[in-house]
Scaffold this motif. Sequence first.
Motif, mmCIF file in Angstrom:
data_model
loop_
_atom_site.group_PDB
_atom_site.id
_atom_site.type_symbol
_atom_site.label_atom_id
_atom_site.label_comp_id
_atom_site.label_asym_id
_atom_site.label_seq_id
_atom_site.Cartn_x
_atom_site.Cartn_y
_atom_site.Cartn_z
ATOM 1 N N GLU A 81 0.817 -1.059 0.046
ATOM 2 C CA GLU A 81 0.093 0.085 -0.020
ATOM 3 C C GLU A 81 0.920 1.214 -0.014
ATOM 4 O OE1 GLU A 81 -3.029 2.606 -0.020
ATOM 5 O OE2 GLU A 81 -3.047 0.568 -0.636
ATOM 6 N N THR A 82 1.894 1.503 0.722
ATOM 7 C CA THR A 82 2.814 2.393 0.727
ATOM 8 C C THR A 82 3.676 2.571 -0.588
ATOM 9 O OG1 THR A 82 3.417 1.964 2.992
ATOM 10 C CG2 THR A 82 4.756 3.444 1.902
ATOM 11 N N ALA A 83 3.810 1.452 -1.139
ATOM 12 C CA ALA A 83 4.868 1.576 -2.483
ATOM 13 C C ALA A 83 3.437 2.191 -3.538
ATOM 14 C CB ALA A 83 5.032 0.277 -2.867
ATOM 15 N N ARG A 84 2.239 1.658 -3.537
ATOM 16 C CA ARG A 84 1.312 2.233 -4.548
ATOM 17 C C ARG A 84 1.065 3.741 -4.274
ATOM 18 N NH1 ARG A 84 -3.411 3.982 -4.349
ATOM 19 N NH2 ARG A 84 -3.760 3.682 -2.284
ATOM 20 N N ARG A 85 0.634 4.014 -2.886
ATOM 21 C CA ARG A 85 0.332 5.260 -2.556
ATOM 22 C C ARG A 85 1.321 6.591 -2.597
ATOM 23 N NH1 ARG A 85 -0.614 4.359 2.429
ATOM 24 N NH2 ARG A 85 1.276 5.504 3.322
ATOM 25 N N GLU A 86 2.662 6.117 -2.371
ATOM 26 C CA GLU A 86 3.808 7.016 -2.248
ATOM 27 C C GLU A 86 4.805 6.794 -3.435
ATOM 28 O OE1 GLU A 86 3.693 9.511 0.086
ATOM 29 O OE2 GLU A 86 2.291 8.543 1.347
ATOM 30 N N GLY A 87 4.771 5.900 -4.175
ATOM 31 C CA GLY A 87 6.038 5.324 -4.940
ATOM 32 C C GLY A 87 5.935 6.280 -6.072
ATOM 33 N N GLY A 88 5.012 6.996 -6.567
ATOM 34 C CA GLY A 88 4.920 7.717 -7.773
ATOM 35 C C GLY A 88 5.676 9.321 -7.467
ATOM 36 N N ARG A 89 5.970 9.430 -6.197
ATOM 37 C CA ARG A 89 6.427 10.593 -5.974
ATOM 38 C C ARG A 89 8.042 10.697 -5.906
ATOM 39 N NH1 ARG A 89 2.116 11.526 -1.753
ATOM 40 N NH2 ARG A 89 3.986 11.486 -0.010
ATOM 41 N N TYR A 90 8.434 9.464 -6.076
ATOM 42 C CA TYR A 90 9.853 9.089 -5.893
ATOM 43 C C TYR A 90 10.475 8.570 -7.336
ATOM 44 C CZ TYR A 90 9.191 9.626 -0.950
ATOM 45 O OH TYR A 90 8.973 10.211 0.275
ATOM 46 N N ASP A 91 11.933 8.764 -7.282
ATOM 47 C CA ASP A 91 12.497 8.494 -8.424
ATOM 48 C C ASP A 91 12.818 7.094 -8.234
ATOM 49 O OD1 ASP A 91 12.948 10.983 -9.773
ATOM 50 O OD2 ASP A 91 13.925 11.511 -7.783
ATOM 51 N N LEU A 92 13.262 6.633 -6.890
ATOM 52 C CA LEU A 92 13.533 5.132 -6.656
ATOM 53 C C LEU A 92 12.882 4.608 -5.290
ATOM 54 C CD1 LEU A 92 15.684 2.395 -7.004
ATOM 55 C CD2 LEU A 92 17.358 4.014 -5.747
ATOM 56 N N VAL A 93 12.294 3.498 -5.298
ATOM 57 C CA VAL A 93 12.042 2.923 -4.243
ATOM 58 C C VAL A 93 12.633 1.602 -3.741
ATOM 59 C CG1 VAL A 93 9.918 1.826 -3.194
ATOM 60 C CG2 VAL A 93 9.496 3.704 -4.619
ATOM 61 N N VAL A 94 13.208 1.488 -2.561
ATOM 62 C CA VAL A 94 14.091 0.374 -2.256
ATOM 63 C C VAL A 94 13.383 -0.295 -1.192
ATOM 64 C CG1 VAL A 94 16.248 -0.353 -1.049
ATOM 65 C CG2 VAL A 94 16.356 1.745 -2.628
ATOM 66 N N ALA A 95 13.177 -1.744 -1.517
ATOM 67 C CA ALA A 95 12.727 -2.699 -0.628
ATOM 68 C C ALA A 95 13.820 -3.450 0.302
ATOM 69 C CB ALA A 95 11.943 -4.002 -1.391
ATOM 70 N N VAL A 96 13.574 -3.085 1.767
ATOM 71 C CA VAL A 96 14.245 -3.591 2.406
ATOM 72 C C VAL A 96 13.908 -4.794 3.269
ATOM 73 C CG1 VAL A 96 16.221 -3.129 4.236
ATOM 74 C CG2 VAL A 96 15.616 -1.447 2.719
#
Length: 295
Positions: A50-65
């Motif tokens: 849900e966080t990736a879907r909601r917030e991801g579009g505002r970032y250049d890169l999303v890193v899963a840890v």
Amino acid sequence: MKQRKLLMIVNPRAGKSKSRGPLFDAAAVLSQAGYLLSVHMTAAPGDAAETARREGGRYDLVVAVGGDGTLNEVASGLVRLRRPPLLGYLPQGSTNDFAASLRVSGDPAEAAAAIARNVPRQLDVGFWNGRSFLYVASFGAFTRSSYAAPQAAKNALGHFAYILEGMKDLNTLRPYQLRVTAGEERLDGEYLFGAVCNSTSIGGLMKLDPERVVLDDGLFEMLLVPSPKTAADLQSLVHALLNQEYDSQGLIFRHVSSIRLETEEDLPWSLDGEYAPSVPVVEIENRRQGLTMLL
């Protein structure tokens, strides 16, 4: 030059016995590479997606840890975006199958340094009745162990936890009657195990030849293990699996872009190590080059 924004989605439960110090080193590497970091700690299953879907579009890169399950969640959120950002991975789980296929270092600082080199690699994404997976959808023998092993055991024992849980399945080892359509081919029969994957490792137990696995070609590698009719058949199957002889008589190995499976039996699945309930019909599709990772 515009500063690049990075969202780090961290599963605090994955690999809980590991030191958190290397994660700070990884954050420093990414910051020095010019990223402005934001960190989100997940609080419950589904939070990463849900966080990736909601917030991801505002970032250049999303890193899963986290582990492969965390990566699966983050990817499942990103693929719902019209223009997904780049994806990165710092493996912190117990098995990290997909990291092995991608040759991502288990050391967070080294994995972060690879991300910082900014070399993109496109990856296919699978969809199981519309639910996404990155590297494997499997059913049958040992599949339950991928999601049934307790998190504490996974953290402490890693691969061995899967083996211990898988041994419990031996007493309930049974064939499943399936109607299988793989591309234009019908493969109806009784099967002990099946995997539709885009990876060289399945559950840390079964390996595929890296020379035969292309991660961005629009094709899955499908392996079906038929139910043996005799003790000799069983011995041949075990030998073929242990020696990665997937073209051996008895095993079914194909490169396909779509699969349909129908059954009247109770057949639970595992998607990237996460549970998926039994359904009468499963449609699996490949979205070629659906995500781009920095590796």
